[in-house]
Design a protein around this motif. Structure first.
Motif, short mmCIF file in Angstrom:
data_model
loop_
_atom_site.label_atom_id
_atom_site.label_comp_id
_atom_site.label_asym_id
_atom_site.label_seq_id
_atom_site.Cartn_x
_atom_site.Cartn_y
_atom_site.Cartn_z
N ILE A 95 0.83 -1.22 0.00
CA ILE A 95 0.00 0.00 0.00
C ILE A 95 0.86 1.27 0.00
O ILE A 95 0.70 2.13 -0.87
N PRO A 96 1.81 1.44 0.96
CA PRO A 96 2.64 2.65 0.91
C PRO A 96 3.53 2.70 -0.32
O PRO A 96 3.84 3.79 -0.82
N LEU A 97 3.95 1.53 -0.83
CA LEU A 97 4.76 1.53 -2.05
C LEU A 97 3.96 2.06 -3.24
O LEU A 97 4.50 2.81 -4.06
N LEU A 163 9.15 -0.11 7.28
CA LEU A 163 8.71 -0.25 8.67
C LEU A 163 7.47 -1.14 8.77
O LEU A 163 7.34 -1.95 9.69
N ASN A 164 6.54 -0.98 7.82
CA ASN A 164 5.35 -1.83 7.80
C ASN A 164 5.72 -3.30 7.68
O ASN A 164 5.14 -4.17 8.35
N TYR A 165 6.67 -3.58 6.80
CA TYR A 165 7.08 -4.97 6.59
C TYR A 165 7.69 -5.55 7.86
O TYR A 165 7.36 -6.68 8.26
N VAL A 166 8.59 -4.79 8.48
CA VAL A 166 9.25 -5.27 9.71
C VAL A 166 8.22 -5.53 10.80
O VAL A 166 8.27 -6.56 11.49
N LYS A 198 0.24 -0.24 16.50
CA LYS A 198 1.70 -0.08 16.51
C LYS A 198 2.20 0.52 15.21
O LYS A 198 3.14 1.34 15.21
N SER A 199 1.61 0.12 14.09
CA SER A 199 2.05 0.67 12.81
C SER A 199 1.75 2.16 12.74
O SER A 199 2.54 2.94 12.21
N TYR A 200 0.63 2.57 13.33
CA TYR A 200 0.28 4.00 13.34
C TYR A 200 1.30 4.79 14.15
O TYR A 200 1.80 5.84 13.70
N VAL A 201 1.66 4.29 15.33
CA VAL A 201 2.59 5.00 16.21
C VAL A 201 4.01 4.98 15.66
O VAL A 201 4.68 6.02 15.58
N VAL A 202 4.48 3.80 15.27
CA VAL A 202 5.87 3.64 14.84
C VAL A 202 6.14 4.35 13.53
O VAL A 202 7.21 4.95 13.34
N ILE A 203 5.18 4.33 12.62
CA ILE A 203 5.39 4.93 11.31
C ILE A 203 5.18 6.43 11.34
O ILE A 203 5.80 7.18 10.59
N LEU A 204 4.32 6.91 12.24
CA LEU A 204 4.02 8.34 12.31
C LEU A 204 5.25 9.16 12.65
O LEU A 204 5.50 10.21 12.04
N ALA A 205 6.05 8.70 13.61
CA ALA A 205 7.20 9.48 14.08
C ALA A 205 8.22 9.75 12.97
O ALA A 205 8.53 10.93 12.70
N PRO A 206 8.76 8.72 12.30
CA PRO A 206 9.73 9.02 11.23
C PRO A 206 9.10 9.76 10.06
O PRO A 206 9.76 10.59 9.42
N SER A 207 7.82 9.49 9.78
CA SER A 207 7.15 10.19 8.68
C SER A 207 7.05 11.68 8.97
O SER A 207 7.30 12.51 8.09
N MET A 208 6.70 12.03 10.22
CA MET A 208 6.60 13.43 10.59
C MET A 208 7.98 14.10 10.55
O MET A 208 8.10 15.27 10.16
N ALA A 209 9.00 13.35 10.95
CA ALA A 209 10.36 13.90 10.91
C ALA A 209 10.77 14.20 9.47
O ALA A 209 11.34 15.27 9.18
N MET A 210 10.46 13.28 8.55
CA MET A 210 10.82 13.49 7.15
C MET A 210 10.00 14.62 6.53
O MET A 210 10.51 15.40 5.72
N LEU A 211 8.73 14.72 6.93
CA LEU A 211 7.91 15.82 6.43
C LEU A 211 8.42 17.17 6.94
O LEU A 211 8.39 18.17 6.23
N GLY A 212 8.90 17.17 8.20
CA GLY A 212 9.50 18.38 8.74
C GLY A 212 10.72 18.79 7.94
O GLY A 212 10.92 19.99 7.66
N PHE A 213 11.54 17.82 7.55
CA PHE A 213 12.72 18.09 6.73
C PHE A 213 12.31 18.66 5.37
O PHE A 213 12.92 19.62 4.87
N ILE A 214 11.25 18.08 4.79
CA ILE A 214 10.78 18.54 3.48
C ILE A 214 10.28 19.98 3.56
O ILE A 214 10.55 20.81 2.68
#
Length: 236
Positions: A95-97, A163-166, A198-214
């Motif tokens: 899905i994310p791919l 992250l989803n796969y792991v 768990k996927s919501y919590v674990v994936i949200l943090a790095p995604s928000m960090a990358m969006l902040g960078f963008i």
């Protein structure tokens, strides 16, 4: 508009994450031998009902919303047909791919995805940006930067897929063959509930960090090409 968007995001969180997780964890033991099946069907009904309600209310549905809807149906289908755990990992990865591939594709079109965000007149003073681009003759450079930023954004979905796969292969594991029937479905429900939050919590943090960078990079691009910073082009 921002207030309505925040309310919509809150409803989405409640009906697609919180309620289904609680139902999958708490409802399986309430209806005797049919409990796990009822819990799964009721839990899936909430995100499906929310998707339909949101569409009927707004008459608008995005590709991401459609993929999310398909994701819900596949989750329920895999559980009901007792497919092996690898299928859940494939689904959580694909899905994310697919979303990331769609975003990356726009980078090579006339309207990169990031340009759609920076062209939102409710948030950005687009006329001011256009005026400065013409004045400084920096439109080609600006478009090139938008292409790069769009590829960066597509990369966030690649990270999410990994992250989803792991998470999926570690949470949705094979159920012993000697466990049958409703007991088997109950275990799968618990795994799905665990994976969902768990996927919501674990994936949200790095995604928000990358969006902040963008967004930081977007500020640099706007300043370089227009002489203005992001705060100056945001609508008050």
């Amino acid at each position: 508009m921002q207030k309505n968007q925040n309310k919509r995001s809150l409803y989405e969180l409640i009906f697609t994450i919180i309620i289904p997780v609680l139902l999958l964890n708490k409802l399986s033991d309430r209806f005797e031998e049919n409990g796990p099946l009822i819990a799964l069907l009721v839990a899936l009904s909430f995100p499906i009902a929310y998707f339909l309600w949101d569409y009927l209310k707004t008459r608008h549905v995005s590709i991401i919303s459609i993929l999310g809807f398909v994701n819900i149906l596949l989750t329920g289908g895999f559980a009901l047909f007792e497919l092996t755990s690898i299928w859940f990992a494939v689904k959580e990865t694909s899905i994310p791919l697919l979303i990331g591939a769609g975003v990356a594709f726009t980078a090579f079109s006339k309207k990169p995805f990031i340009n759609m965000i920076l062209s939102n007149e409710d948030i950005i003073q687009t006329n001011l940006i256009e005026e400065k681009l013409e004045e400084r003759q920096s439109r080609p450079s600006y478009q090139g930067h938008l292409k790069t930023l769009t590829l960066y954004f597509a990369g966030t979905f690649l990270v999410s897929a990994i992250l989803n796969y792991v998470l999926a292969i570690n949470i949705v594991t094979e159920i012993p063959a000697d466990i049958l029937g409703e007991a088997r479905l109950k275990i799968r429900n618990e795994q799905i509930a665990d994976l969902t939050w768990k996927s919501y919590v674990v994936i949200l943090a790095p995604s928000m960090a990358m969006l902040g960078f963008i967004m930081w990079k977007a500020n640099s691009v706007i300043k370089e090409c227009t002489g203005l910073n992001l705060e100056q082009v945001l609508r008050k």
